[in-house]
Design a protein around this motif. Sequence first.
Motif, short mmCIF file in Angstrom:
data_model
loop_
_atom_site.label_atom_id
_atom_site.label_comp_id
_atom_site.label_asym_id
_atom_site.label_seq_id
_atom_site.Cartn_x
_atom_site.Cartn_y
_atom_site.Cartn_z
N LEU A 1 -7.91 -41.33 18.04
CA LEU A 1 -7.73 -40.80 16.69
C LEU A 1 -7.26 -39.35 16.79
O LEU A 1 -7.88 -38.54 17.47
N ARG A 2 -6.15 -39.06 16.12
CA ARG A 2 -5.64 -37.68 16.04
C ARG A 2 -5.53 -37.31 14.57
O ARG A 2 -4.86 -38.01 13.80
N LEU A 3 -6.19 -36.23 14.18
CA LEU A 3 -6.34 -35.89 12.77
C LEU A 3 -6.13 -34.40 12.56
O LEU A 3 -6.49 -33.58 13.41
N GLU A 4 -5.56 -34.07 11.42
CA GLU A 4 -5.44 -32.66 11.02
C GLU A 4 -5.85 -32.54 9.55
O GLU A 4 -5.49 -33.36 8.72
N MET A 5 -6.65 -31.50 9.26
CA MET A 5 -7.12 -31.27 7.90
C MET A 5 -6.52 -29.98 7.35
O MET A 5 -6.48 -28.95 8.02
N LEU A 6 -6.04 -30.06 6.10
CA LEU A 6 -5.52 -28.89 5.39
C LEU A 6 -6.60 -28.27 4.51
O LEU A 6 -6.70 -27.05 4.38
N ARG A 7 -7.41 -29.13 3.90
CA ARG A 7 -8.55 -28.68 3.08
C ARG A 7 -9.61 -29.76 3.07
O ARG A 7 -9.29 -30.96 3.01
N TYR A 8 -10.87 -29.34 3.16
CA TYR A 8 -11.97 -30.29 3.10
C TYR A 8 -12.44 -30.47 1.66
O TYR A 8 -12.65 -29.48 0.95
N PRO A 9 -12.60 -31.70 1.20
CA PRO A 9 -13.10 -31.92 -0.17
C PRO A 9 -14.57 -31.51 -0.30
O PRO A 9 -15.32 -31.53 0.67
N GLN A 10 -14.95 -31.17 -1.51
CA GLN A 10 -16.30 -30.70 -1.80
C GLN A 10 -17.16 -31.82 -2.38
O GLN A 10 -16.67 -32.89 -2.75
N HIS A 11 -18.45 -31.56 -2.46
CA HIS A 11 -19.41 -32.51 -3.03
C HIS A 11 -18.98 -32.96 -4.43
O HIS A 11 -18.56 -32.15 -5.24
N GLN B 1 -13.41 -23.04 10.91
CA GLN B 1 -13.08 -24.28 10.22
C GLN B 1 -12.37 -25.22 11.18
O GLN B 1 -11.37 -24.84 11.80
N LEU B 2 -12.87 -26.44 11.30
CA LEU B 2 -12.24 -27.43 12.16
C LEU B 2 -10.96 -27.92 11.50
O LEU B 2 -10.99 -28.49 10.41
N GLN B 3 -9.85 -27.70 12.16
CA GLN B 3 -8.55 -28.05 11.57
C GLN B 3 -7.89 -29.26 12.24
O GLN B 3 -7.08 -29.94 11.61
N GLY C 1 -10.92 -24.36 25.52
CA GLY C 1 -9.65 -24.86 25.99
C GLY C 1 -8.76 -23.72 26.48
O GLY C 1 -9.12 -22.54 26.41
N ALA C 2 -7.57 -24.06 26.95
CA ALA C 2 -6.66 -23.07 27.52
C ALA C 2 -6.03 -22.18 26.46
O ALA C 2 -5.65 -21.04 26.74
N THR C 3 -5.91 -22.68 25.23
CA THR C 3 -5.31 -21.89 24.16
C THR C 3 -6.38 -21.43 23.17
O THR C 3 -7.40 -22.10 23.00
N ALA C 4 -6.12 -20.31 22.53
CA ALA C 4 -7.10 -19.74 21.60
C ALA C 4 -7.39 -20.71 20.46
O ALA C 4 -6.49 -21.35 19.92
N GLY C 5 -8.67 -20.83 20.13
CA GLY C 5 -9.06 -21.68 19.03
C GLY C 5 -9.25 -23.13 19.37
O GLY C 5 -9.52 -23.94 18.47
N THR C 6 -9.12 -23.51 20.64
CA THR C 6 -9.32 -24.92 21.03
C THR C 6 -10.59 -25.05 21.86
O THR C 6 -10.96 -24.17 22.62
N TRP D 1 -9.76 -25.01 16.01
CA TRP D 1 -10.54 -24.29 15.03
C TRP D 1 -9.79 -23.05 14.55
O TRP D 1 -9.02 -22.46 15.30
N LYS D 2 -10.09 -22.64 13.31
CA LYS D 2 -9.53 -21.41 12.76
C LYS D 2 -10.67 -20.56 12.23
O LYS D 2 -11.52 -21.05 11.46
N ASN D 3 -10.68 -19.31 12.64
CA ASN D 3 -11.73 -18.40 12.22
C ASN D 3 -11.40 -17.88 10.82
O ASN D 3 -10.78 -16.84 10.66
N GLU D 4 -11.83 -18.64 9.80
CA GLU D 4 -11.47 -18.26 8.43
C GLU D 4 -12.66 -18.33 7.48
O GLU D 4 -12.51 -18.18 6.29
#
Length: 253
Positions: free
Chosen positions: A62-72, A194-196, A219-224, A245-248
């Motif tokens: 499974l390979r996934l990318e999230m732009l925004r997480y939905p709320q409750h 935030q997990l992206q 990981g080898a690259t920043a944020g992984t 991940w993104k530090n946001e």
Amino acid sequence: MEAKAGATTFRIRSSEIDLRGQATLPALVSYMQEAAWENTASLGISMYDLLEQGLTWVLQRLRLEMLRYPQHRERIRVETWASGYERVFLYRDFRFYSEDGSLLGQATSVWLVMDVVRRRLVAVPGFVKALAEVPDQEPLPFARGKLPQLPEALYGMQVPVRWHDIDLNRHVTNTRYLQWALDTLPHEVLGQNQLQGLDIIFKAESMLGDTVIAQAGAGATAGTMLHTLTSRDTGKELVQAQTKWKNELPALE
């Protein structure tokens, strides 16, 4: 019968959110699989249909990318379609949409067919292969290639496999593996980032009574981050994953 796309609507429940009030990634993956089940059921190739022939579906990648997480309590629509096949690999894509039609995220996945008695992979049956692609849907790029090996484990934990970790296939459900991989990370990573993106490969089964060793490191690259889950009992690598991940996010007080 011609293959067709499916769409299922979900409302984010309180049991599926984190301490920020947004849906967890394991919850969203569960929605994906539920939407896939509904779509395959409409085509006569659901897990129940395969079980009648001694077969079952197994998620391999499974390979996934999230732009925004939905709320409750937010309503989302999960669209899914069969996007092709190669040899024993069947591909299925997903997109998440908000109520106003905004794209929240997307994913591509790889599935296999397994003999439930012999616990071995089998060739894709003809009746499945005939429905392995929706003609009017553009497929997402297939998930291929190897993931980087974890060079050094900075974090780790051991988890016993219990009754509620097991699914209909009588092995650990894939969302539990994902949860364990993420829970291995320290609170400062989970709380301020935030997990992206996620790329996860399921390599072997784990059964009731086993103990799983979960490890993670940079990981080898920043944020992984790189993850591996191994069976303490057999020594087999069960899962390999890479997260982005993104530090946001503001620090939790």
